[in-house]
Design a protein around this motif. Structure first.
Motif, PDB file in Angstrom:
ATOM      1  N   ILE A  34       0.827  -1.205   0.000  1.00 45.96           N
ATOM      2  CA  ILE A  34       0.000   0.000   0.000  1.00 45.96           C
ATOM      3  C   ILE A  34       0.856   1.249   0.000  1.00 45.96           C
ATOM      4  O   ILE A  34       0.425   2.322  -0.453  1.00 45.96           O
ATOM      5  N   GLU A  38      -2.399   1.932  -4.047  1.00 41.02           N
ATOM      6  CA  GLU A  38      -3.576   1.140  -3.719  1.00 41.02           C
ATOM      7  C   GLU A  38      -3.776   0.024  -4.737  1.00 41.02           C
ATOM      8  O   GLU A  38      -4.269  -1.056  -4.394  1.00 41.02           O
ATOM      9  N   ASP A  39      -3.405   0.265  -5.992  1.00 44.97           N
ATOM     10  CA  ASP A  39      -3.524  -0.772  -7.015  1.00 44.97           C
ATOM     11  C   ASP A  39      -2.602  -1.951  -6.696  1.00 44.97           C
ATOM     12  O   ASP A  39      -2.994  -3.119  -6.845  1.00 44.97           O
ATOM     13  N   TYR A  42      -4.192  -3.775  -3.840  1.00 44.51           N
ATOM     14  CA  TYR A  42      -5.370  -4.535  -4.249  1.00 44.51           C
ATOM     15  C   TYR A  42      -4.972  -5.817  -4.964  1.00 44.51           C
ATOM     16  O   TYR A  42      -5.558  -6.882  -4.751  1.00 44.51           O
ATOM     17  N   VAL A  45      -3.909  -8.285  -2.410  1.00 45.55           N
ATOM     18  CA  VAL A  45      -5.058  -8.813  -1.675  1.00 45.55           C
ATOM     19  C   VAL A  45      -5.748  -9.912  -2.485  1.00 45.55           C
ATOM     20  O   VAL A  45      -6.095 -10.976  -1.952  1.00 45.55           O
ATOM     21  N   LEU A  46      -5.947  -9.678  -3.770  1.00 45.58           N
ATOM     22  CA  LEU A  46      -6.590 -10.692  -4.603  1.00 45.58           C
ATOM     23  C   LEU A  46      -5.733 -11.950  -4.707  1.00 45.58           C
ATOM     24  O   LEU A  46      -6.253 -13.069  -4.696  1.00 45.58           O
ATOM     25  N   MET A 148     -12.862  -6.001   4.503  1.00 49.94           N
ATOM     26  CA  MET A 148     -11.765  -6.512   3.683  1.00 49.94           C
ATOM     27  C   MET A 148     -12.093  -7.907   3.166  1.00 49.94           C
ATOM     28  O   MET A 148     -11.861  -8.230   1.993  1.00 49.94           O
ATOM     29  N   GLN A 152     -13.147  -6.314  -0.093  1.00 45.06           N
ATOM     30  CA  GLN A 152     -11.831  -5.714  -0.285  1.00 45.06           C
ATOM     31  C   GLN A 152     -11.934  -4.186  -0.412  1.00 45.06           C
ATOM     32  O   GLN A 152     -11.277  -3.561  -1.258  1.00 45.06           O
ATOM     33  N   ASP A 153     -12.772  -3.607   0.440  1.00 47.17           N
ATOM     34  CA  ASP A 153     -13.021  -2.164   0.411  1.00 47.17           C
ATOM     35  C   ASP A 153     -11.903  -1.438   1.167  1.00 47.17           C
ATOM     36  O   ASP A 153     -12.016  -1.141   2.359  1.00 47.17           O
ATOM     37  N   THR A 154     -10.827  -1.131   0.455  1.00 44.57           N
ATOM     38  CA  THR A 154      -9.641  -0.547   1.084  1.00 44.57           C
ATOM     39  C   THR A 154      -9.928   0.809   1.706  1.00 44.57           C
ATOM     40  O   THR A 154      -9.444   1.112   2.804  1.00 44.57           O
ATOM     41  N   LYS A 155     -10.696   1.633   1.043  1.00 42.86           N
ATOM     42  CA  LYS A 155     -10.966   2.973   1.568  1.00 42.86           C
ATOM     43  C   LYS A 155     -11.732   2.898   2.887  1.00 42.86           C
ATOM     44  O   LYS A 155     -11.446   3.662   3.817  1.00 42.86           O
TER      45      LYS A 155
END
Length: 209
Positions: A34, A38-39, A42, A45-46, A148, A152-155
């Motif tokens: 991070i 953020e990309d 993400y 995370v995936l 999460m 996966q709502d990072t914000k």
């Protein structure tokens, strides 16, 4: 300051070691991701989500819990950037202020487990050499973890981290106390957690997360 701590491995007289199981190593790559973007985060995370699905079939889901380590990564990222003087989650020991809080937490986490598993969890009164430990609402962290895992709502997780380290609380907070100061187990009060008899422990030294 006298607080309470639950553990599977702690014994009377032991000094607690923060991050005893080295879980920070699982969260730190998410912090690094991070910090890049953020990309990048993400994508990691995936990838973790896929790894979790694979390892879940091998009964290794605890260590592959991408949602937990990603959430910890976001919280640590926010702490370092916006709350650098606050105590970090992965560098702290965790406590409760009152026995009743320990019982509530125990029932939530282990209430459906077998008697054998429940008997492995012990509750200690602990002397913590910290006059002002951090007090945080763990329900805010739980909401971040759920988000999460679900989307996966990072914000949203980042907003939760800000609320958490700012000391905000939900309508029905469940307080956890964090400190990296020296803490020593001084009394075994496990009878508070469950009604059945307890076996005596050996005298070997063990430590706890």
């Amino acid at each position: 300051m006298k607080l309470y701590h639950m553990s599977e491995s702690l014994h009377l007289g032991d000094t607690l070691t923060p991050d005893y199981q080295k879980c920070r190593e699982l969260a730190e790559p998410f912090v690094q991701a991070i910090e890049k973007s953020e990309d990048c985060f993400y994508g990691m995370v995936l990838n973790g989500k896929y790894l979790f699905a694979v390892m879940d079939k091998s009964n290794l889901r605890m260590w592959a819990d991408y949602a937990k380590w990603a959430t910890e990564g976001v919280f640590e990222f926010i702490r370092r950037r916006e709350y650098p003087h606050q105590c970090g989650r992965m560098e702290s020991n965790y406590f409760f202020a009152e026995p009743a809080e320990c019982k509530t937490h125990f029932d939530a986490d282990w209430g459906e487990e077998s008697e054998e598993v429940q008997r492995s969890i012990h509750l200690f009164e602990v002397e913590v050499e910290d006059d002002a430990p951090a007090r945080r609402d763990m329900r805010i962290y739980d909401a971040a973890y759920d988000a999460m895992k679900a989307s996966q709502d990072t914000k949203f997780v980042m907003d939760c981290a800000r609320r958490y380290f700012a000391g905000e609380q939900t309508e029905s907070p469940m307080w956890e106390i964090m400190s990296k100061a020296k803490a020593t187990a001084i009394r075994d009060v496990t009878e508070i957690l469950h009604p059945f008899g307890l076996e005596k422990e050996n005298d070997s030294n063990h430590q706890s997360l």
